[in-house]
Design a protein around this motif. Sequence first.
Motif, short mmCIF file in Angstrom:
data_model
loop_
_atom_site.label_atom_id
_atom_site.label_comp_id
_atom_site.label_asym_id
_atom_site.label_seq_id
_atom_site.Cartn_x
_atom_site.Cartn_y
_atom_site.Cartn_z
N CYS A 183 9.78 -6.37 4.38
CA CYS A 183 9.27 -4.93 4.45
C CYS A 183 7.72 -5.06 4.52
CB CYS A 183 9.79 -4.19 3.13
SG CYS A 183 11.48 -4.14 3.00
N PRO A 184 7.17 -4.09 5.21
CA PRO A 184 5.78 -3.69 5.57
C PRO A 184 5.04 -3.49 3.82
CG PRO A 184 6.74 -2.74 7.23
CD PRO A 184 7.73 -3.15 6.24
N GLY A 185 3.99 -4.28 3.68
CA GLY A 185 3.50 -4.20 2.54
C GLY A 185 3.64 -5.33 1.52
N VAL A 218 -0.69 -0.51 4.04
CA VAL A 218 0.25 -0.86 3.00
C VAL A 218 -0.54 -1.68 1.90
CG1 VAL A 218 2.19 -1.11 4.89
CG2 VAL A 218 0.50 -2.96 4.41
N SER A 268 5.05 4.32 8.32
CA SER A 268 4.47 3.13 8.21
C SER A 268 3.30 2.58 8.88
CB SER A 268 5.61 2.11 7.88
OG SER A 268 6.20 1.86 9.14
N TYR A 305 8.91 0.40 3.14
CA TYR A 305 7.68 -0.08 3.00
C TYR A 305 6.93 0.37 1.61
CZ TYR A 305 5.44 4.58 4.70
OH TYR A 305 5.34 5.92 4.38
#
Length: 242
Positions: free
Chosen positions: A219-221, A186, A181, A78
């Motif tokens: 992916c986170p972000g 993020v 996360s 992330y």
Amino acid sequence: MTRPPRLEALDDSPEAARRLTPVDRLWYAAYGSNMHLDRLTCYLAGGRPHGGLRTYPGCRDPRRPVRTTPVMLPGLLYFATESQVWTGGRAFYDPGPAPAGDGPSRPGAHELPAHAYLLTLSQFSDIAAQEMYREPGGDLDLTEALTHGRARIGPGRYETLVCAGLLDGYPVLTFTAPWSSQNVTVNPPSAAYLRHIAAGIVASHGWSALRAATYLAGCPGAEGHWTAAAIAALLTDPPDPP
């Protein structure tokens, strides 16, 4: 396509940890910009990476890694905080919640493509210090990380050690933030940073540009801010001038 070797699960018993210590060599699993050996070499031998803003002092032991290999780490990638080098979010590793007994990461979690380097303990310790903008020096105590799967060695963003398992009898370690996360805001990564990480995945794992881009877009972000097509295009566009 390179098939990554399977990691052996970490035995979290004190007896198993004692068999692994003292640590002479270990695998450093890089999942961000250090997936590129030329950039890692600036941490090992000293120097300023291409396009970088900092000159690194290097390790006490400047030799190149004995071996390298692609690996898959259990967990997810992330992006959060703000990179002074790349701008935008930094890459972090979330191994997932530890199971009962503070053991290593749960099996069956998402996997993160990384590039592992077989280093000495002093090299790994000095790389970790330089990631936090400190002078390299003393060796890290890995006992807690080898026993419980992770260890917080400081409050900084890359001062939590994670042991993801064993490979050929050596522990596989990396560093990340102390938070998960789910517990941080993020932040989308920059185009230059995504290009660098995607190229590292392609080179290390033999993935296609689209596969690497699809992974990163989820992916986170990055998710919701970058599409797979836009990330894949970064790998075909000319790089930014130095």
